[in-house]
Design an enzyme around this catalytic site. Structure first.
Site, PDB file in Angstrom:
ATOM      1  N   CYS A 136       0.834  -1.205   0.000  1.00  0.00           N
ATOM      2  CA  CYS A 136       0.000   0.000   0.000  1.00  0.00           C
ATOM      3  C   CYS A 136       0.864   1.248   0.000  1.00  0.00           C
ATOM      4  O   CYS A 136       1.393   1.652   1.044  1.00  0.00           O
ATOM      5  CB  CYS A 136      -0.938  -0.007   1.193  1.00  0.00           C
ATOM      6  SG  CYS A 136      -2.028   1.426   1.272  1.00  0.00           S
ATOM      7  N   CYS A 139      -0.563   4.077   2.160  1.00  0.00           N
ATOM      8  CA  CYS A 139      -0.357   3.845   3.593  1.00  0.00           C
ATOM      9  C   CYS A 139       1.085   4.148   4.013  1.00  0.00           C
ATOM     10  O   CYS A 139       1.328   4.773   5.049  1.00  0.00           O
ATOM     11  CB  CYS A 139      -0.663   2.398   3.958  1.00  0.00           C
ATOM     12  SG  CYS A 139      -2.263   1.796   3.379  1.00  0.00           S
ATOM     13  N   ASP A 140       2.044   3.681   3.222  1.00  0.00           N
ATOM     14  CA  ASP A 140       3.435   3.650   3.671  1.00  0.00           C
ATOM     15  C   ASP A 140       4.398   4.527   2.879  1.00  0.00           C
ATOM     16  O   ASP A 140       5.568   4.650   3.253  1.00  0.00           O
ATOM     17  CB  ASP A 140       3.949   2.199   3.633  1.00  0.00           C
ATOM     18  CG  ASP A 140       3.131   1.276   4.530  1.00  0.00           C
ATOM     19  OD1 ASP A 140       2.653   1.745   5.574  1.00  0.00           O
ATOM     20  OD2 ASP A 140       2.957   0.099   4.172  1.00  0.00           O
TER      21      ASP A 140
END
Length: 316
Positions: A136, A139-140
């Site tokens: 992701c 997300c990261d």
């Protein structure tokens, strides 16, 4: 086979399942939640979560799941270890088999089984998950600001994530297995026009390099068989997700990829009393906050369904 009757059954954990449990428990539905094969869901593979509201300093993914689980327990959710292996939604109450040995009949069922990221299957990839290997970018990606990263994939999602990473990272190496991309023309053009994205055609991953964290990626050209090592601190896999819905096929309406279809603006499926929330029905956003929000919707929809059902039964 043992049998049991419950008012509200929640299948799956993670932000969607635990949030549904919190709301259902506070509404007096006495929910029973089975955690499934991956208790806590994909956030158990994530290190620090910085984009979930209410955590100004960020929080580790596994810790967030422990907090949500504790909150669900506080309000009386019966949280159990177990995997739903078969269902029968052809009649009411609905039947769910746990671990092929325990039959539950439920007045309402909330499905929060999620979607699992597809991986390349490399030992080095598995070893470094959560330590530079991610599925992701949204997300990261922030953790790799001004650094070099690698992303694998050739579809619209991969192109979108590569474009997102290009805004944050100094350089993005995009690995495409063939000599063409599956992404739409508009998404391909977006990737090709970003100067800090380098597309490596006919390329596959041999190994993700690093011991404690990602330090690089060894790649192989499919045509020349030449091996090359790329410096990178982040490795993103964007080859798709697989919704965990196989046991519901034949009962619930799904799209061509297997995601459960819910009625617009709700968690209702095509079966009355069965609700779906989180990544099992969301292939667009796939964020912890959106999963939690849909878990709330599912519990509220279940509460209203059960209340209406009781009124109907009392007048029968």
């Amino acid at each position: 086979m043992t049998t049991e009757k419950v008012h509200c059954l929640i299948i799956g954990s993670g932000p969607a399942g635990y949030t549904a449990a919190i709301y259902a428990a506070r509404a007096g539905l006495n929910p029973v939640l089975y955690q499934g094969i991956e208790p806590g869901g994909q956030l158990m593979l994530t290190t620090e979560v910085e984009n979930f509201p209410g955590y100004p300093q960020g929080i580790m993914g596994p810790q967030m799941m422990q907090d949500l689980q504790a909150q669900a327990k506080r309000f009386g959710t019966d949280i159990r270890i177990g995997l739903a292996t078969k269902v029968d939604f052809s009649a009411t109450p609905h039947k769910v088999i746990i671990d092929d040995s325990h039959e539950i009949t439920a007045d309402s069922v909330i499905i929060a089984t999620g979607a699992s990221a597809k991986w390349l299957g490399l030992d080095s990839e598995k070893k470094l998950q959560g330590r530079g290997v991610s599925s992701c970018a949204v997300c990261d990606g922030f953790f790799y600001k001004n650094q070099e990263v690698v992303i694998v994939g050739a579809g619209d999602s991969a192109a979108e994530e590569a474009s997102y990473l290009a805004k944050i990272c100094s350089k993005v190496h995009m690995l495409v297995r063939k000599d063409e991309m599956r992404a739409s023309v508009i998404m391909q053009n977006r990737v090709k026009n970003l100067p800090n994205i380098q597309i490596h055609w006919n390329t596959e991953v041999e190994e993700v390099l690093g011991e404690e964290e990602v330090t690089g990626v060894r790649i192989r050209n499919n045509k020349t068989q030449a091996l090359t090592e790329l410096n990178a601190s982040g490795f993103f896999v964007a080859i798709g997700h697989q919704p965990n819905t196989h046991i519901f096929k034949g009962f619930l309406d799904m799209d061509e990829q297997g995601y459960i279809l819910t009625k617009p603006g709700s968690a209702h499926t095509n079966i009355p009393g069965v609700f779906a929330c989180g990544d099992v029905q969301d292939k667009n956003y796939r964020q912890a906050i959106t999963a939690a929000g849909s878990g709330c919707m599912a519990a509220l929809d279940a509460e209203r369904y059960l209340a209406a059902r009781e009124v109907a039964l009392s007048h029968a």
